[in-house]
Design an enzyme around this catalytic site. Structure first.
Site, short mmCIF file in Angstrom:
data_model
loop_
_atom_site.label_atom_id
_atom_site.label_comp_id
_atom_site.label_asym_id
_atom_site.label_seq_id
_atom_site.Cartn_x
_atom_site.Cartn_y
_atom_site.Cartn_z
N ARG A 1 0.83 -1.21 0.00
CA ARG A 1 0.00 0.00 0.00
C ARG A 1 0.87 1.26 0.00
O ARG A 1 0.44 2.31 -0.45
CB ARG A 1 -0.91 0.04 1.24
CG ARG A 1 -1.95 -1.06 1.25
CD ARG A 1 -2.74 -1.01 2.53
NE ARG A 1 -3.67 -2.14 2.62
CZ ARG A 1 -4.79 -2.11 3.33
NH1 ARG A 1 -5.11 -1.03 4.03
NH2 ARG A 1 -5.58 -3.15 3.36
N GLU B 1 -10.86 -1.22 -5.63
CA GLU B 1 -11.35 -0.26 -4.64
C GLU B 1 -10.41 0.93 -4.51
O GLU B 1 -9.22 0.82 -4.79
CB GLU B 1 -11.49 -0.96 -3.27
CG GLU B 1 -12.30 -0.12 -2.26
CD GLU B 1 -12.17 -0.60 -0.81
OE1 GLU B 1 -11.16 -1.23 -0.47
OE2 GLU B 1 -13.08 -0.31 -0.02
N1 5AD Z 1 -7.68 -10.18 6.06
C1 5AD Z 1 -8.89 -9.97 6.59
N2 5AD Z 1 -9.31 -8.77 7.02
C2 5AD Z 1 -8.46 -7.75 6.92
N3 5AD Z 1 -8.58 -6.47 7.27
C3 5AD Z 1 -7.45 -5.82 6.94
N4 5AD Z 1 -6.57 -6.69 6.40
C4 5AD Z 1 -7.19 -7.90 6.37
C5 5AD Z 1 -6.81 -9.18 5.93
N5 5AD Z 1 -5.60 -9.40 5.40
C6 5AD Z 1 -9.77 -5.88 7.86
C7 5AD Z 1 -9.61 -5.46 9.30
C8 5AD Z 1 -10.66 -4.39 9.38
C9 5AD Z 1 -10.75 -3.80 8.02
C10 5AD Z 1 -10.29 -2.40 7.87
O1 5AD Z 1 -10.02 -4.66 7.18
O2 5AD Z 1 -9.88 -6.50 10.17
O3 5AD Z 1 -11.90 -4.95 9.61
#
Ligand code: 5AD
Length: 482
Positions: free
Chosen positions: A98, A169
């Protein structure tokens, strides 16, 4: 209508540099990518799935998920597809990627291989490159979207779209202000103009890619009018570059009436603003994000929050819901917990699917309020630009605090706004900063907050804001004194 499409020369000049910025960029071949995309069956195209759900009045469910290694990531997505019954799949990108820190992402991949488990918080798509990413999109049977938080996602977009991802996104505002400290807004908007133009080029080659600005922004008590103003500006920026399939988002605030009204008003406002700007042929859909703020640690309580989000998203008639997991308070969920969040949401959405949308006088009142507020902000922003240029409007509006996102880390944001819940849990505005809201609207917000203060036997104060930020995590909606 003013044509603000990025010129071919400008795009091609940037493209050469973008593809050279990491070795895997060399594997991007646009003609081969178009051929690959055109061979993808309709049921795996994200834009087609959203359009179909919209036409049928259905609400689709999508998780977040991403791990460091390709095979492990494929296993994860397949599990969410089968055990989780997901309609749409994600690929959540890791934090190094990112920030375009590919050298560190490479180390993360190596260490993950050595450890036999993911040591990154997402999938490093740029490092894996086109052929490996393509294995991911080919292994699953549902449409897959790239989800991240990247101010400069040009290379990420090139690689993933060339690998068969059909949705992307983010946006120049929503992937900068909540995610970065000091990336100039003008720069991120330029980077995203490139991404949108790339999607426009696919469109012109007969491939429809879905675009979704990130609706919830900081996810912390963001009043609907603020996120709507950003969503509409980012929508216009995308449409100008040739995007057709557009999904606008909103993060659950927690009061059912306000949440339903937010999705209704978002759709109304977007349709009006887009058609006024000359964009009649938009495939407009909506996404409702289950609560993005702090979650209870207790998994049973977390399921309560997830369920409430599903109720609101479905009763609002959102085209899709982004689902949380019972592990939200702890961090990245296991695949089992992720699938549980999905199945909980599935049960609720199924049970509500025959009940239609929620509508009432209270909903209509709130829709009218949000529409007035959002218009005031957008018109204040456009007044600072010539020819209603969304880029100029966005940059100047952030400088002037006419758009102000609560609790954002970016130095491009004034950060003077303070939101707070009223006595019924609606997110209202305590300090408006320089938001150009009409006086009667500001008075209305103040009255609602005074009502709450009276009920709690204390004065309207900053303390209430902090209490509200922690309230859901502690098992409530409104942060009442103990
Ligand atoms: N896998 C699952 N959920 C994720 N989030 C961020 N990275 C991951 C990932 N690799 C989710 C966090 C939060 C949101 C901003 O994104 O748990 O809910």
């Amino acid at each position: 209508m003013i044509d603000r499409k990025m010129s071919k020369e400008s795009f091609e000049t940037q493209r050469t540099e973008v593809l050279k910025s990491w070795p895997t960029g060399a594997d991007v071949d646009f003609d081969a990518a178009v051929a690959l995309q055109r061979a993808i069956p309709e049921e795996k195209n994200f834009a087609a799935a959203m359009k179909k759900a919209d036409a049928e009045g259905r609400t689709l469910l999508q998780p977040r998920a991403g791990v460091a290694l390709v095979d492990e990531h494929i296993r994860l997505l397949k599990y969410l597809e089968t055990e989780g019954e997901a309609d749409l799949l994600p690929t959540t990108i890791d934090a190094y990627t990112r920030q375009n820190r590919y050298t560190e992402a490479a180390k993360g991949i190596e260490k993950s291989q050595a450890a036999g488990t993911s040591l990154l918080n997402g999938f490093p798509a740029v490092n894996h490159g086109v052929a490996e990413c393509r294995r991911v999109t080919e292994a699953v049977s549902k449409p897959v979207q790239v989800r991240h938080g990247t101010p400069d996602a040009r290379l990420l977009a090139e690689i993933t779209l060339a690998a068969g991802f059909t949705a992307f996104e983010g946006g120049g505002i929503s992937y900068n202000i909540p995610y970065a400290k000091n990336v100039p807004l003008r720069s991120s908007i330029q980077y995203w103009k490139y991404v949108d133009r790339l999607v426009g080029l696919y469109e012109e080659a007969g491939v429809r890619i879905n675009r979704e600005p990130f609706g919830p922004l900081t996810g912390t008590l963001v009043p609907p009018c603020v996120s709507h103003a950003v969503a509409i500006l980012e929508g216009l920026l995308a449409l100008e570059q040739g995007v057709v399939s557009l999904t606008l988002g909103y993060g659950q605030c927690g009061n059912l009436i306000q949440d339903v009204a937010a999705i209704i008003s978002l759709r109304n406002l977007a349709r009006t603003y887009f058609s006024e700007a000359g964009f009649e042929h938009v495939e407009l859909t909506t996404v409702f994000h289950q609560w993005m703020g702090g979650f209870p640690e207790d998994e049973a309580k977390a399921f309560g929050v997830i369920s409430w989000g599903s109720v609101a998203g479905r009763l609002a008639g959102a085209t899709k819901i982004i689902v949380k997991s019972p592990h939200e308070a702890m961090g990245i969920p296991t695949k089992e917990a992720n699938a549980q969040g999905l199945r909980t949401s599935r049960q609720i959405v199924n049970m509500l699917s025959d009940q239609g949308m929620l509508d009432s006088q209270a909903v209509q009142r709130e829709v009218a309020l949000i529409e007035r507020e959002t218009r005031a902000i957008l018109e204040g922003a456009f007044a600072l630009s010539s020819g209603r240029d969304p880029e100029e409007a966005a940059v100047r509006a952030f400088e002037a605090g006419i758009i102000d996102v609560p609790f954002a880390p970016s130095n491009q944001n004034q950060g003077k706004i303070l939101p707070m819940r009223d006595n019924e849990g609606y997110v209202r505005i305590f300090k408006a900063g320089s938001l150009p809201l009409p006086q009667d609207v500001l008075d209305f917000h103040r009255e609602r907050l005074e009502d709450r203060a009276k009920a709690e036997g204390r004065l309207v104060s900053l303390r209430m804001v902090t209490d509200d930020i922690y309230a859901i995590g502690k098992g409530r909606l409104v942060g009442r004194p103990l």
